[in-house]
Design a protein around this motif. Sequence first.
Motif, mmCIF file in Angstrom:
data_model
loop_
_atom_site.group_PDB
_atom_site.id
_atom_site.type_symbol
_atom_site.label_atom_id
_atom_site.label_comp_id
_atom_site.label_asym_id
_atom_site.label_seq_id
_atom_site.Cartn_x
_atom_site.Cartn_y
_atom_site.Cartn_z
ATOM 1 N N ARG A 171 -0.397 6.947 5.739
ATOM 2 C CA ARG A 171 0.408 5.892 5.101
ATOM 3 C C ARG A 171 -0.494 4.896 4.375
ATOM 4 O O ARG A 171 -0.234 4.499 3.240
ATOM 5 C CB ARG A 171 1.254 5.182 6.157
ATOM 6 C CG ARG A 171 2.144 4.079 5.578
ATOM 7 C CD ARG A 171 2.736 3.206 6.653
ATOM 8 N NE ARG A 171 1.652 2.522 7.357
ATOM 9 C CZ ARG A 171 1.804 1.841 8.476
ATOM 10 N NH1 ARG A 171 2.987 1.766 9.037
ATOM 11 N NH2 ARG A 171 0.782 1.240 9.050
ATOM 12 N N GLN B 191 -0.472 4.027 0.385
ATOM 13 C CA GLN B 191 -0.082 2.702 -0.100
ATOM 14 C C GLN B 191 -1.244 1.913 -0.691
ATOM 15 O O GLN B 191 -1.090 1.240 -1.712
ATOM 16 C CB GLN B 191 0.560 1.889 1.037
ATOM 17 C CG GLN B 191 1.877 2.452 1.513
ATOM 18 C CD GLN B 191 2.444 1.693 2.691
ATOM 19 O OE1 GLN B 191 1.708 1.088 3.481
ATOM 20 N NE2 GLN B 191 3.756 1.724 2.838
ATOM 21 N N LYS B 192 -2.401 1.972 -0.029
ATOM 22 C CA LYS B 192 -3.492 1.083 -0.435
ATOM 23 C C LYS B 192 -4.561 1.765 -1.291
ATOM 24 O O LYS B 192 -5.111 1.135 -2.191
ATOM 25 C CB LYS B 192 -4.139 0.461 0.808
ATOM 26 C CG LYS B 192 -3.215 -0.521 1.519
ATOM 27 C CD LYS B 192 -3.932 -1.247 2.637
ATOM 28 C CE LYS B 192 -3.125 -2.440 3.126
ATOM 29 N NZ LYS B 192 -3.844 -3.215 4.141
ATOM 30 N N LEU C 258 -1.244 -0.787 -3.842
ATOM 31 C CA LEU C 258 -0.284 -1.871 -3.641
ATOM 32 C C LEU C 258 -0.920 -3.054 -2.926
ATOM 33 O O LEU C 258 -0.372 -4.152 -2.911
ATOM 34 C CB LEU C 258 0.921 -1.360 -2.843
ATOM 35 C CG LEU C 258 1.727 -0.258 -3.540
ATOM 36 C CD1 LEU C 258 2.828 0.262 -2.623
ATOM 37 C CD2 LEU C 258 2.315 -0.766 -4.851
ATOM 38 N N LEU D 194 0.751 -2.168 5.007
ATOM 39 C CA LEU D 194 0.734 -2.675 3.636
ATOM 40 C C LEU D 194 0.531 -4.180 3.568
ATOM 41 O O LEU D 194 -0.184 -4.682 2.715
ATOM 42 C CB LEU D 194 2.042 -2.283 2.921
ATOM 43 C CG LEU D 194 2.177 -2.737 1.479
ATOM 44 C CD1 LEU D 194 1.057 -2.137 0.626
ATOM 45 C CD2 LEU D 194 3.532 -2.348 0.937
#
Length: 193
Positions: A47, A51-52, A57, A67
């Motif tokens: 995850r 996301q990163k 993000l 996140l």
Amino acid sequence: MIKRVLMRTGFLIKPVTKLVLSLFFQRKYLQGRHFDASYGGYFWAVRSVWQKNILRLARPLPWPSGLTCYVSNPDNLVFHPDDINNFQSPGIYLQNFKGTIHIGRGTYIAPNVGIITANHRLDALDEHEDGQDVVIGEKCWIGMNAVILPGVILGNRTVVAAGAVVTRSFPQGRCVIGGTPAKILKEIEYAVH
């Protein structure tokens, strides 16, 4: 058929996955109870990469993180890899660009907790005071929306009530603190085994 393939190759899944994840995270964080004794760490890692590292993000960290987990300076944070769960909660804010935050083993940090090592200067808001380390002992529990300010030392087994603002140290530990500013609400006695 799939079950048979997994049984034959299952022993390779974790090492190969760790090898791939080490492209994004420091190896020392890809171990411990969330990686060696379960698969939760792998979920967090995939995850976090998505996301990163891929979608960008938020700024990636050297370990898997949620996140909205923010850490000013990962080099100024000390924790055990078994406690990587603390960085999966939403809204964790660790401001440590001028001081080090030590998180004792077995400590739990709830969502929206802020730990700060340097305040703004009152006479020059664009600048910060000198940093002061924050030390949280082992087996502490920091409740939701609590804020811990620069220089605070919390002894082992300190419980910080939700919404508390901790402005001074409680190095003796084994107590529940709460309020603004935080004060001792209850001493905790543990049975001797």
